[in-house]
Design a protein around this motif. Structure first.
Motif, short mmCIF file in Angstrom:
data_model
loop_
_atom_site.label_atom_id
_atom_site.label_comp_id
_atom_site.label_asym_id
_atom_site.label_seq_id
_atom_site.Cartn_x
_atom_site.Cartn_y
_atom_site.Cartn_z
N ARG A 50 0.90 -1.12 -0.07
CA ARG A 50 -0.04 0.05 0.04
C ARG A 50 1.00 1.24 -0.05
O ARG A 50 0.47 2.11 -0.43
N LYS A 51 1.96 1.14 0.50
CA LYS A 51 2.97 2.28 0.65
C LYS A 51 3.86 2.33 -0.73
O LYS A 51 4.89 3.19 -0.89
N GLY A 52 3.34 1.49 -1.59
CA GLY A 52 4.18 1.74 -3.08
C GLY A 52 4.83 0.28 -3.45
O GLY A 52 5.19 0.03 -4.73
N GLY A 53 4.95 -0.55 -2.41
CA GLY A 53 5.75 -1.85 -2.81
C GLY A 53 6.90 -2.02 -3.40
O GLY A 53 7.30 -2.72 -4.14
N GLU A 54 7.95 -0.99 -2.72
CA GLU A 54 9.32 -1.05 -3.47
C GLU A 54 9.83 -2.32 -3.51
O GLU A 54 9.76 -3.02 -2.26
N GLY A 55 10.34 -2.78 -4.43
CA GLY A 55 11.20 -4.11 -4.43
C GLY A 55 10.47 -5.28 -4.71
O GLY A 55 10.99 -6.24 -5.08
N LEU A 56 9.06 -5.20 -4.60
CA LEU A 56 8.19 -6.31 -4.77
C LEU A 56 8.41 -6.49 -6.53
O LEU A 56 7.89 -5.62 -7.31
N CYS A 57 8.51 -7.73 -6.87
CA CYS A 57 8.29 -8.02 -8.54
C CYS A 57 6.82 -8.26 -8.82
O CYS A 57 5.86 -8.12 -8.02
N PRO A 58 6.68 -8.06 -10.03
CA PRO A 58 5.10 -7.94 -10.45
C PRO A 58 4.21 -9.01 -10.02
O PRO A 58 3.23 -8.73 -9.58
N THR A 59 4.71 -10.41 -9.94
CA THR A 59 4.17 -11.25 -9.78
C THR A 59 3.70 -11.23 -7.92
O THR A 59 2.70 -11.52 -7.66
N ALA A 60 4.69 -11.06 -7.15
CA ALA A 60 4.37 -10.85 -5.98
C ALA A 60 3.45 -9.71 -5.66
O ALA A 60 2.62 -9.94 -4.63
N SER A 61 3.50 -8.60 -6.11
CA SER A 61 2.67 -7.41 -6.05
C SER A 61 1.34 -8.12 -6.38
O SER A 61 0.46 -7.62 -5.69
N ALA A 62 1.29 -8.65 -7.31
CA ALA A 62 -0.27 -9.06 -7.92
C ALA A 62 -0.61 -10.02 -6.74
O ALA A 62 -2.01 -9.91 -6.40
#
Lengths: 74, 944
Positions: A50-62
């Motif tokens: 929610r704070k931007g997800g810095e460092g997360l890859c697209p699959t992890a974010s999804a």
């Protein structure tokens, strides 16, 4: 929790499911996080997203987006 | 000398069609191939013998076991004569008695009566006495061997004495070393009275190739090879207790012989299914730690970890621990505490700890030390085959045509199984070793690997994919097996993935360091078996892709049809005695016993009904997550049974910072350890000799642990957990561990048929044991996989984050040595120190030369996590660019340099890959010197 450690863990999980599940990878990651991550870890990674997800890859974010949509988590 | 209560049958059991014969008028039916001496013993017509024993093939040298056989001339030796249908054997006659007395007198002329200590149970002197022989007609002048060998005693081995003057040259020791152990360290040299047993090149035992397994000592019919502990007591044992070894995952069945409430000798049980009458230097000899002076036998508490410990009563210690846990939960919440089960403790004890956490703490924050070794095995095998366990029993290896050993060193870490494996290899099975290091199996007496895939640490998945690529693209798959037994869709997807040229041996050669031709050859050998078996160890699991590698192994086995029968399979070699059991018992935070997720309502309801408490449906914290939560202030209390995080877990600085941040750590252990330095309550534990229970070994075999001596501190571990639970207000009331097993059986589908009564009756049981398999299950997945259809998983190789660089150009990997065990808490307190008294860093000669390092130098080893200093051993067992060390001694600080990287699925730490630099230094670090000088490092304890 060290959120960078959680990010690294989520990305590692995503790397497996990217190869294993293709388009279904986010669901695979979400399911893994639900089954194996303790609730406070899930809450923190959702908060990080929610704070931007810095460092997360697209699959992890999804996957974490799907997790956040589960009312039982947060 | 075999166990005192053992009835020796003369030769080993064989399998064959039934044959009926008559011995002294007694009809007996035995398998074809059985010797007459064994048949006679089974008919309770024991025939005298000295060179025969039922762990060794017949030899026929002593000429004592002669018999008459109707229709045959002469007096054949019964040990070398096989039974025949209708055979009529006579074991007694005047002629036989005359012949036997004559032979015995010849022996007695060299070994006079009374030569052996009474405790030796000398078979020669016993037989001679039975035949009324007190002295020999042939004993004239200096026929006694003692007169020829005045300096015949070799006491160099810490555990046994070799006295040539008592030897009767029967060769049982030599044959035991060859057939049972497979080391070939002994021979008979010289002739006549000068003949003697020689170790290696006539060296003292301690300096020879002898691995001190003790098989020769047990095989010896006289006192020529005898345990020092037996000589010391000089009396026969008062009683014997069958129990199970508490070292590695082989789970050897042992017989503890006891006099005056002290163990005088440990003898492997010849009826033990796992070990088949064999043991190793740890199990047979290194049990003295149990009564070592360092044992903590009084409960201790302190307010702060900087305070001195204070001895208190059990009541005070338990009350204090319970009050602290309640206080912490009241202040920080229900999820602020947790517990750790131990793979060193019994099934019943681990079950109780996880029950305590789930029912009394009210959360699922329970984990086990198996987290840091074989958790990827559970995940990987569950998702591919359907069960979190190995597929075979150990004897299955005798049916294997090809054996692949991946990331394991059985001769060091699982020596008794290694002996069984070597026996099969000597009989002609082929061997593939996949390991960065030249483990002993690569080349040892009469054993040599057909292929050694010497991969770079961290590239396991690339290698297993390349092996599978060859199998698929060269048409070596078992298509009928796959079609019948595996999920078609998953196979098709995997097949497409693995066939991609990017997975070919040629494509990955630069990554793995393994020549493509070797990979192709090994893949063809494995695929063509016809029976190919994979055995693997922590070199598979302790990686960031540990789970992926386990899946890759299962994929390969399914694709080649190597699952579901004897001689094949996927077998994890579990590190500790009860790794399998602690996992089975619901020690992981996400699942109950029998590997059922806590979110499953039906399963949870079953436990809630039995335990009469509401249980959580969310997974709890894993060990590394607990550390993270401790550092962020949300996890404050921990009950640790039999685990030493501060020495065994990676990135020590991170672990100790987390432990320091907690408000109440309760340690239950037999010795002070590194983690105890951060504890507030110390509850004395009990060793395996002091309690009843069960262990489950690497082949899913449940074996009884039986109390040999009373608990030194007054209570067995399960009793302490029970008291803690009661103090917390959750009632537990067991009077014996058998009741805990009954509860496990009632709650766990794979254990429903297990009970102490059945274990006592059958000796041991391999789970699943239930209505479908009332006698247990030696081989898994026989007709179908536990999950139904086997599932292939795509196993893409993802390089670890841990990379070499200009700053850290070498890759460190870790392992064990034969004589020490894990963090060394037990073996460092035994005479095993004589073999290995410090951890050393193995360094290739090229890397040593480039750094100006010589053998024995101190070297600094630095990673991005930390640094330590070790003494160096220069050897080509490691490849250039790779270094290796063991982690048995806390002063080595091996885990100061390992990193927090872990397996993606299970968080099993990546111990096996750490990028380091090695430089020559003048001396150990200051803290290491302080540790070494302070040994034994006992904490201060103030009196009551």
């Amino acid at each position: 929790m060290d959120v960078q450690r959680l990010v690294a863990m989520a990305n590692d999980i995503a790397a497996f499911f990217d190869a294993e599940s293709g388009n279904a990878a986010p669901e695979g990651v979400r399911n893994h996080l639900s089954k194996f991550w303790e609730p406070r870890m899930r809450r923190e990674i959702i908060e990080h997203l929610r704070k931007g997800g810095e460092g997360l890859c697209p699959t992890a974010s999804a996957a974490i987006e799907k997790l956040a949509a589960d009312p039982s988590v947060s | 000398m075999h166990a005192h209560d053992h009835h020796d049958l003369g030769t080993p059991a064989v399998k064959g069609e039934p044959v009926t014969l008559e011995i002294d008028g007694v009809s007996i039916t035995v398998p074809a191939g059985t010797s007459v001496i064994r048949a006679a013993a089974l008919a309770h017509r024991d025939i005298p013998r000295l060179c025969a024993t039922d762990t060794l093939k017949s030899f026929g040298s002593c000429r004592l076991c002669l018999v008459h056989i109707e229709g045959r001339k002469g007096t054949p030796a019964s040990c070398t004569t096989e039974v025949v249908p209708g055979m009529k054997v006579h074991t007694q006659s005047e002629q036989l008695e005359r012949l036997r007395r004559n032979v015995l007198e010849l022996y007695v002329s060299e070994h006079p009566m009374g030569s052996c200590p009474a405790s030796a149970g000398c078979e020669l002197e016993s037989l001679a006495a039975q035949h009324g022989i007190r002295e020999s007609r042939y004993a004239v002048g200096t026929t006694a061997r003692a007169a020829h060998m005045p300096a015949a005693v070799d006491a160099s081995n810490p555990y046994f004495v070799a006295d040539d003057s008592l030897c009767i040259v029967c060769s049982r020791c030599v044959r035991a070393c060859e057939d049972q152990q497979g080391t070939f360290a002994l021979t008979i040299e010289g002739r006549g009275l000068e003949s003697r047993v020689a170790a290696s090149q006539r060296q003292p035992f301690f300096e020879s190739e002898c691995v001190s397994c003790g098989a020769c000592v047990e095989a010896c019919p006289t006192g020529a090879l005898l345990e020092k502990s037996v000589i010391a007591v000089d009396q026969l044992p008062e009683r014997s207790v069958r129990t199970t070894c508490a070292y590695c995952g082989v789970g050897c069945s042992l017989i503890a012989e006891v006099s005056a409430d002290a163990v005088t000798r440990m003898v492997p049980d010849r009826a033990g299914r796992a070990n088949q009458g064999h043991a190793c230097v740890k199990g047979r000899f290194a049990y003295g730690y149990a009564t070592h002076g360092d044992r903590v036998t009084r409960p201790l508490i302190r307010e702060r970890i900087t305070d001195e410990w204070r001895e208190v009563s059990w009541d005070e210690a338990i009350s204090h621990a319970a009050a602290e846990f309640k206080r912490i939960q009241a202040k920080y919440g229900r999820d602020s505490i947790g517990g750790i089960t131990s793979s060193r403790c019994t099934n019943e004890e681990t079950f109780l700890v996880q029950k305590l956490v789930r029912a009394a703490f009210g959360n699922n924050n329970v984990d086990t030390c198996a987290r840091v070794c074989h958790s990827p095995t559970g995940y990987g095998l569950k998702h591919t085959l359907g069960e979190s366990a190995g597929t075979q029993e150990f004897v299955s290896v005798q049916q294997a045509d090809v054996i692949m050993v991946i990331g394991a060193s059985p001769t060091e870490a699982h020596p008794v199984f290694a002996s069984q494996m070597k026996r099969r290899l000597r009989a002609g099975a082929k061997l593939i070793v996949v390991d960065p290091r030249a483990i002993a199996l690569v080349k040892s007496p009469h054993v040599a690997a057909d292929y050694h895939l010497r991969l770079l640490p961290g590239t396991n998945v690339a290698v297993i994919n390349a092996l599978a690529h060859v199998v698929v693209t060269e048409g070596l798959t078992r298509d009928d097996y796959i079609a019948d037994r595996c999920e078609r869709e998953s196979y098709e997807k995997w097949r497409a993935f693995i066939s991609d040229p990017k997975n070919s041996p040629e494509a990955v050669e630069t990554v793995t360091g393994v020549p493509a031709a070797l990979v192709r050859g090994a893949a063809r050998l494995y695929a063509r078996g016809p029976n190919s078996a994979i055995y693997y160890g922590l070199g598979v699991t302790e990686h960031s892709q540990g789970t992926t590698m386990v899946m890759g192994i299962a994929n390969l086995a399914m694709a080649t049809g190597n699952l579901g029968r004897e001689g094949v399979g996927v077998s994890p070699l579990r590190g500790q005695n009860n790794v399998q059991g602690s996992c089975d018992m619901g020690s992981f935070p996400h699942e109950f016993s029998g590997y059922r997720h806590v979110s499953d309502d039906a399963t949870r309801g079953l436990f809630e009904s039995m335990w009469k408490v509401q249980l959580g449906s969310e997974p709890g914290l894993r060990i590394p997550n607990m550390f993270e939560a401790a550092l962020d202030g949300s996890f404050k209390g921990l009950y640790i049974q039999g685990e030493d995080f501060a020495q065994s877990d990676p990135n020590t600085a991170h672990v100790t910072a987390a432990l320091s941040a907690m408000e109440c750590i309760v340690i239950q252990d037999i010795f002070h350890n590194e983690t105890a330095k951060f504890a507030h309550v110390f509850l004395p534990g009990s060793s395996f000799l002091e309690k009843d229970g069960t262990f489950t070994n690497a082949e899913r075999r449940i074996s009884r642990v039986r109390k040999v001596i009373e608990p030194l501190a007054g209570f067995a571990d399960w009793q302490v957990t029970m008291r803690l639970s009661n103090a917390l207000g959750y009632a537990m009331d067991y009077s014996h561990p058998s009741q805990i097993m009954d509860e496990i059986a009632a709650l766990t589908p794979t254990f429903t048929g297990v009970s102490y009564e059945k274990l006592d009756r059958l000796g041991s049981i391999q789970w699943p044991c239930n209505d479908a398999a009332p006698q247990g299950t030696p081989t898994m997945h026989v007709d179908q996989f536990v999950r139904g259809k086997g599932k292939f998983h795509v196993t893409a190789y993802v390089p670890t984050r841990e990379r070499t660089s200009a700053k850290y150009p070498l890759l460190l990997t870790t392992g064990r040595v034969l004589t020490q065990y894990n963090v060394g808490a037990q073996t460092r307190r035994t005479a095993n120190l004589a073999w290995h008294s410090e951890d050393r860093l193995e360094l290739h000669p090229h890397d040593a030369e480039a750094r100006g390092i010589e053998h024995g130098d101190w070297v600094g080893v630095t990673s991005r996590a930390g640094d330590t200093v070790l003494r160096v051993e220069i050897t080509d067992r490691v490849a250039p660019g790779v270094v290796y060390t063991t982690f048995h001694f806390p002063e080595s600080g091996a885990n100061l340099i390992t990193t927090e990287n872990s397996d993606w699925a299970t968080n099993c730490p990546e111990y096996k890959v750490t990028a380091v630099q090695v430089v020559k230094v003048a001396q150990p670090r200051a803290w290491q010197r302080r540790r070494q000088e302070a040994a034994p490092a006992e904490p201060a304890v103030s009196p009551n």
